[in-house]
Design a protein around this motif. Structure first.
Motif, PDB file in Angstrom:
ATOM      1  N   UNK A  26       0.877  -0.917  -0.094  1.00  0.00           N
ATOM      2  CA  UNK A  26      -0.061  -0.088   0.481  1.00  0.00           C
ATOM      3  C   UNK A  26       0.603   1.337   0.163  1.00  0.00           C
ATOM      4  N   UNK A  27       1.928   1.449   1.030  1.00  0.00           N
ATOM      5  CA  UNK A  27       3.082   2.197   0.811  1.00  0.00           C
ATOM      6  C   UNK A  27       3.406   2.555  -0.480  1.00  0.00           C
ATOM      7  N   UNK A  28       4.150   1.092  -1.603  1.00  0.00           N
ATOM      8  CA  UNK A  28       4.052   1.682  -2.898  1.00  0.00           C
ATOM      9  C   UNK A  28       3.573   1.945  -3.691  1.00  0.00           C
ATOM     10  N   UNK A  29       2.257   1.706  -3.310  1.00  0.00           N
ATOM     11  CA  UNK A  29       1.113   1.900  -4.271  1.00  0.00           C
ATOM     12  C   UNK A  29       1.181   3.839  -4.278  1.00  0.00           C
ATOM     13  N   UNK A  30       0.486   4.170  -2.914  1.00  0.00           N
ATOM     14  CA  UNK A  30       0.683   5.418  -2.665  1.00  0.00           C
ATOM     15  C   UNK A  30       1.642   6.557  -3.174  1.00  0.00           C
ATOM     16  N   UNK A  31       3.266   5.843  -3.569  1.00  0.00           N
ATOM     17  CA  UNK A  31       3.760   6.128  -4.146  1.00  0.00           C
ATOM     18  C   UNK A  31       3.951   6.640  -5.603  1.00  0.00           C
ATOM     19  N   UNK A  32       3.027   5.638  -5.840  1.00  0.00           N
ATOM     20  CA  UNK A  32       2.608   5.518  -7.266  1.00  0.00           C
ATOM     21  C   UNK A  32       1.233   5.998  -8.166  1.00  0.00           C
ATOM     22  N   UNK A  33       1.032   7.180  -7.771  1.00  0.00           N
ATOM     23  CA  UNK A  33      -0.461   7.255  -7.998  1.00  0.00           C
ATOM     24  C   UNK A  33      -1.394   6.652  -8.143  1.00  0.00           C
ATOM     25  N   UNK A  34      -1.562   5.998  -6.652  1.00  0.00           N
ATOM     26  CA  UNK A  34      -2.473   5.018  -6.352  1.00  0.00           C
ATOM     27  C   UNK A  34      -2.911   3.922  -7.144  1.00  0.00           C
ATOM     28  N   UNK A  35      -1.319   3.114  -7.289  1.00  0.00           N
ATOM     29  CA  UNK A  35      -1.177   2.107  -8.114  1.00  0.00           C
ATOM     30  C   UNK A  35      -2.874   1.581  -7.915  1.00  0.00           C
ATOM     31  N   UNK A  36      -2.963   0.568  -8.443  1.00  0.00           N
ATOM     32  CA  UNK A  36      -3.850  -0.534  -8.310  1.00  0.00           C
ATOM     33  C   UNK A  36      -2.952  -1.050  -7.350  1.00  0.00           C
ATOM     34  N   UNK A  37      -3.657  -1.882  -6.314  1.00  0.00           N
ATOM     35  CA  UNK A  37      -3.515  -3.499  -5.139  1.00  0.00           C
ATOM     36  C   UNK A  37      -4.275  -4.750  -5.429  1.00  0.00           C
ATOM     37  N   UNK A  38      -4.038  -5.756  -6.152  1.00  0.00           N
ATOM     38  CA  UNK A  38      -4.181  -6.806  -5.663  1.00  0.00           C
ATOM     39  C   UNK A  38      -3.733  -7.644  -4.734  1.00  0.00           C
ATOM     40  N   UNK A  39      -4.597  -8.701  -4.693  1.00  0.00           N
ATOM     41  CA  UNK A  39      -4.476  -9.491  -3.244  1.00  0.00           C
ATOM     42  C   UNK A  39      -4.615 -11.470  -3.904  1.00  0.00           C
ATOM     43  N   UNK A  40      -3.983 -11.745  -3.391  1.00  0.00           N
ATOM     44  CA  UNK A  40      -4.028 -13.757  -4.371  1.00  0.00           C
ATOM     45  C   UNK A  40      -3.054 -14.131  -3.146  1.00  0.00           C
ATOM     46  N   UNK A  41      -3.953 -15.556  -2.514  1.00  0.00           N
ATOM     47  CA  UNK A  41      -3.954 -16.712  -1.671  1.00  0.00           C
ATOM     48  C   UNK A  41      -3.834 -17.711  -2.523  1.00  0.00           C
ATOM     49  N   UNK A  42      -3.049 -18.606  -2.396  1.00  0.00           N
ATOM     50  CA  UNK A  42      -3.202 -19.271  -2.963  1.00  0.00           C
ATOM     51  C   UNK A  42      -2.817 -21.360  -2.086  1.00  0.00           C
ATOM     52  N   UNK A  43      -4.180 -21.560  -2.874  1.00  0.00           N
ATOM     53  CA  UNK A  43      -4.682 -23.019  -1.580  1.00  0.00           C
ATOM     54  C   UNK A  43      -4.143 -24.206  -2.622  1.00  0.00           C
ATOM     55  N   UNK A  44      -3.382 -25.217  -2.243  1.00  0.00           N
ATOM     56  CA  UNK A  44      -2.859 -26.423  -2.982  1.00  0.00           C
ATOM     57  C   UNK A  44      -3.456 -27.200  -2.332  1.00  0.00           C
ATOM     58  N   UNK A  45      -3.946 -27.745  -4.139  1.00  0.00           N
ATOM     59  CA  UNK A  45      -4.886 -28.350  -4.110  1.00  0.00           C
ATOM     60  C   UNK A  45      -4.576 -30.078  -2.893  1.00  0.00           C
ATOM     61  N   UNK A  46      -6.114 -30.448  -2.266  1.00  0.00           N
ATOM     62  CA  UNK A  46      -5.738 -31.734  -1.311  1.00  0.00           C
ATOM     63  C   UNK A  46      -4.825 -32.531  -1.799  1.00  0.00           C
ATOM     64  N   UNK A  47      -5.025 -32.270  -3.449  1.00  0.00           N
ATOM     65  CA  UNK A  47      -4.260 -34.318  -3.501  1.00  0.00           C
ATOM     66  C   UNK A  47      -2.998 -34.493  -3.683  1.00  0.00           C
ATOM     67  N   UNK A  48      -2.125 -32.931  -4.027  1.00  0.00           N
ATOM     68  CA  UNK A  48      -0.549 -32.425  -3.373  1.00  0.00           C
ATOM     69  C   UNK A  48      -0.765 -33.087  -2.439  1.00  0.00           C
ATOM     70  N   UNK A  49      -1.318 -31.852  -1.230  1.00  0.00           N
ATOM     71  CA  UNK A  49      -0.709 -32.415  -0.479  1.00  0.00           C
ATOM     72  C   UNK A  49      -1.130 -33.449   0.391  1.00  0.00           C
TER      73      UNK A  49
END
Length: 148
Positions: A26-49
């Motif tokens: 968010x600090x970087x976005x504020x220094x860059x004319x309020x750049x768009x910020x998206x968030x990702x979280x990835x769950x590993x498929x249970x078959x892999x786990x």
């Protein structure tokens, strides 16, 4: 200030350390004319786990993990004003899914947390190291954990 970054993707593990990673993005976005910020979280498929060779239907458990991840993400992102359409819960390998999402959304900076491991742990790899290698854009690794 520079407008170098217009579209930032923050890859989080939903731990408390994610707050520090989000804050830095968010600090970087504020220094860059309020750049768009998206968030990702990835769950590993249970078959892999769990080895993948167990003949059982894990669909309902995967759905429960997805629901839990969405609730946790909502808790973490409440103070960061990230719109719902910029929140992504994916199933797959964290590094490749982050790369895919970054390419699809023309991301120019990926921000990840890193525990700053050294030696054998570094050679064996981690999610942040996987994201760094093969990323289609710049990657910022934010030091988190006890060794901040």
């Amino acid at each position: 200030m520079s407008n170098e970054y217009k579209n930032i993707l923050v890859a989080i593990d939903l731990s408390e350390d994610s707050r520090l990673v989000l804050q830095r993005a968010k600090e970087i976005a504020a220094r860059n004319q309020q750049a768009k910020v998206s968030v990702v979280h990835t769950l590993e498929p249970l078959g892999f786990a769990y080895g993948g060779d167990i003949p059982m239907d894990l669909t309902s458990i995967q759905e429960q993990l997805d629901d839990h991840a969405r609730k946790r993400m909502d808790e973490l992102l409440g103070e960061f004003e990230i719109p719902e359409e910029n929140r992504h819960i994916l199933v797959g390998m964290p590094d490749s899914e982050t790369h895919r999402l970054a390419e699809e959304h023309q991301v120019d900076l990926i921000v990840v947390g890193s525990h700053g491991r050294h030696g054998l742990q570094l050679l064996l790899g981690s999610v942040s190291s996987g994201v760094l290698h093969g990323a289609p854009c710049d990657v910022l690794a934010v030091r988190v954990g006890k060794n901040k």
